[in-house]
Design an enzyme around this catalytic site. Structure first.
Site, PDB file in Angstrom:
ATOM      1  N   MET A  30       0.047  -1.291  -6.320  1.00  0.00           N
ATOM      2  CA  MET A  30       0.101  -2.596  -6.490  1.00  0.00           C
ATOM      3  C   MET A  30      -1.186  -3.520  -6.528  1.00  0.00           C
ATOM      4  SD  MET A  30       4.329  -3.264  -6.043  1.00  0.00           S
ATOM      5  CE  MET A  30       4.244  -3.842  -4.633  1.00  0.00           C
ATOM      6  N   GLY A  31      -2.292  -2.873  -6.190  1.00  0.00           N
ATOM      7  CA  GLY A  31      -3.458  -3.703  -6.191  1.00  0.00           C
ATOM      8  C   GLY A  31      -3.768  -4.268  -5.038  1.00  0.00           C
ATOM      9  N   GLU A  35      -8.455  -0.377   3.089  1.00  0.00           N
ATOM     10  CA  GLU A  35      -8.789   0.851   3.366  1.00  0.00           C
ATOM     11  C   GLU A  35      -7.890   2.061   3.268  1.00  0.00           C
ATOM     12  OE1 GLU A  35     -11.773   2.293   3.862  1.00  0.00           O
ATOM     13  OE2 GLU A  35     -12.463   0.352   3.251  1.00  0.00           O
ATOM     14  N   HIS A  37      -5.434   2.210   0.890  1.00  0.00           N
ATOM     15  CA  HIS A  37      -5.547   3.038  -0.401  1.00  0.00           C
ATOM     16  C   HIS A  37      -6.686   3.849  -0.783  1.00  0.00           C
ATOM     17  CE1 HIS A  37      -3.122  -0.905  -1.167  1.00  0.00           C
ATOM     18  NE2 HIS A  37      -2.298  -0.092  -1.574  1.00  0.00           N
ATOM     19  N   GLN A  61      10.986  -4.005  -8.124  1.00  0.00           N
ATOM     20  CA  GLN A  61      11.074  -3.694  -6.632  1.00  0.00           C
ATOM     21  C   GLN A  61      11.364  -4.793  -5.987  1.00  0.00           C
ATOM     22  OE1 GLN A  61       7.530  -1.126  -6.722  1.00  0.00           O
ATOM     23  NE2 GLN A  61       7.288  -1.914  -4.730  1.00  0.00           N
ATOM     24  N   GLY A 147       1.128   6.806   1.032  1.00  0.00           N
ATOM     25  CA  GLY A 147       0.925   6.612   2.524  1.00  0.00           C
ATOM     26  C   GLY A 147       2.027   6.315   3.516  1.00  0.00           C
ATOM     27  N   LYS A 149       2.485   4.593   5.830  1.00  0.00           N
ATOM     28  CA  LYS A 149       3.051   3.485   6.284  1.00  0.00           C
ATOM     29  C   LYS A 149       4.462   3.036   5.698  1.00  0.00           C
ATOM     30  CE  LYS A 149       2.063  -0.739   5.184  1.00  0.00           C
ATOM     31  NZ  LYS A 149       3.133  -1.722   4.704  1.00  0.00           N
TER      32      LYS A 149
END
Ligand code: PAF
Length: 287
Positions: A30-31, A35, A37, A61, A147, A149
């Site tokens: 989502m821009g 780091e 990404h 979302q 990721g 996370k």
């Protein structure tokens, strides 16, 4: 590096690359890249010929009370970072391109979205699975990277990939952390330096849990109590939404720590909602 805005152009370019037998990877974002990404883009570059990065702040979302309107963006900076990390194509559709006025088709994953983030943010995963399946249909990647996370998101999307029969290799890459341990997140940019230190409370709590498990403790209720104490001590104003101990694959709750137990938590730190997680007994091999 190429920037593409329309679905039609993206599909045409993907067709041409496929004819040339190029292997494609996709990193959906989502821009406002950090780091975390960039580590996905670099890993994608090692795995495939062409790396596509999508930048789209997906409105479906976000709940009406969430931060869609103030979600940070920096297209110029993102394009520079993607190029440096090895990205080849950046797909940047606008909302009308993805959701035209007569849009009415959604994708949902059932059971895995009923707990944790799905419970706290009703409708969130329906938006995520819909946009990601649309991106899969447009970009036809051979490999996709997410990721750790956003661990539940990754598990939900992996299930969707399997259920809908997408022939895509699914990579979940480790969380990238700032110095000190704070998990990289676009929302960290909302913090002042002082608040950022308090945001470390999530990491301290997870480390406490892992150390307790290392010391032989297994009962989640006892570990949870200690984690809450750590958060209170390191960020007194924090509001804990949940601390959960679940099976890594099924997300079902566990009372006693096992090999595949992951601890996830969502905490509001100065109104910013943060999530993080950690495997408690082992470093799960992420593929
Ligand atoms: O993790 C994100 O940034 C988003 O949820 C995703 C996967 C790009 C879908 O909008």
């Amino acid at each position: 590096m190429k920037r593409i805005r329309s679905i039609k152009s993206m599909q045409r370019v993907v067709r041409e690359l496929t004819i040339k037998k190029k292997r494609l990877s996709l990193v959906p974002t989502m821009g406002f890249l950090h780091e975390g990404h960039l580590s996905l883009i670099k890993r994608a570059k090692k795995n495939t010929d062409i790396v596509i990065v999508s930048i789209f702040v997906n409105p479906t979302q976000f709940a009406p009370n969430e931060d869609l309107k103030k979600y940070p963006h920096n297209m110029k900076g993102d394009l520079r970072k993607i190029k440096k990390a090895g990205g080849d194509i950046v797909f940047t559709p606008d909302a009308k391109e993805i959701y035209p006025e007569d849009f009415q088709t959604y994708v949902t994953v059932e059971d895995l979205t009923k707990t944790l983030e799905g419970k706290s943010r009703p409708g969130h995963f329906k938006g995520v699975t819909t946009i990601v399946s649309k991106l899969f249909n447009i970009c036809h990647p051979d490999v996709v990277l997410f990721g750790m996370k956003d661990y539940q998101q990754a598990i939900v999307l992996k299930q969707m990939t399997k259920d809908l029969g997408y022939p895509i290799k699914f990579i979940i890459a480790p969380t990238v952390r700032e110095r000190g341990g704070l998990a990289m997140s676009t929302r960290n940019s909302y913090f002042t330096d002082e608040q950022r230190k308090e945001a470390l409370s999530l990491f301290y709590a997870l480390e406490t849990a892992r150390n307790m498990v290392k010391a032989g403790k297994r009962k989640t209720a006892i570990i949870e109590r200690e984690m809450k104490a750590v958060i209170k001590a390191t960020c007194p104003s924090a509001k804990i939404e949940y601390i959960a101990f679940t099976d890594f694959n099924t997300l079902s709750s566990v009372k006693s720590i096992r090999k595949d137990t992951i601890c996830s938590l969502a905490v509001r730190v100065h109104k910013v909602r943060l999530i993080d997680n950690m495997m408690l007994m082992q470093h799960k091999k992420l593929k």
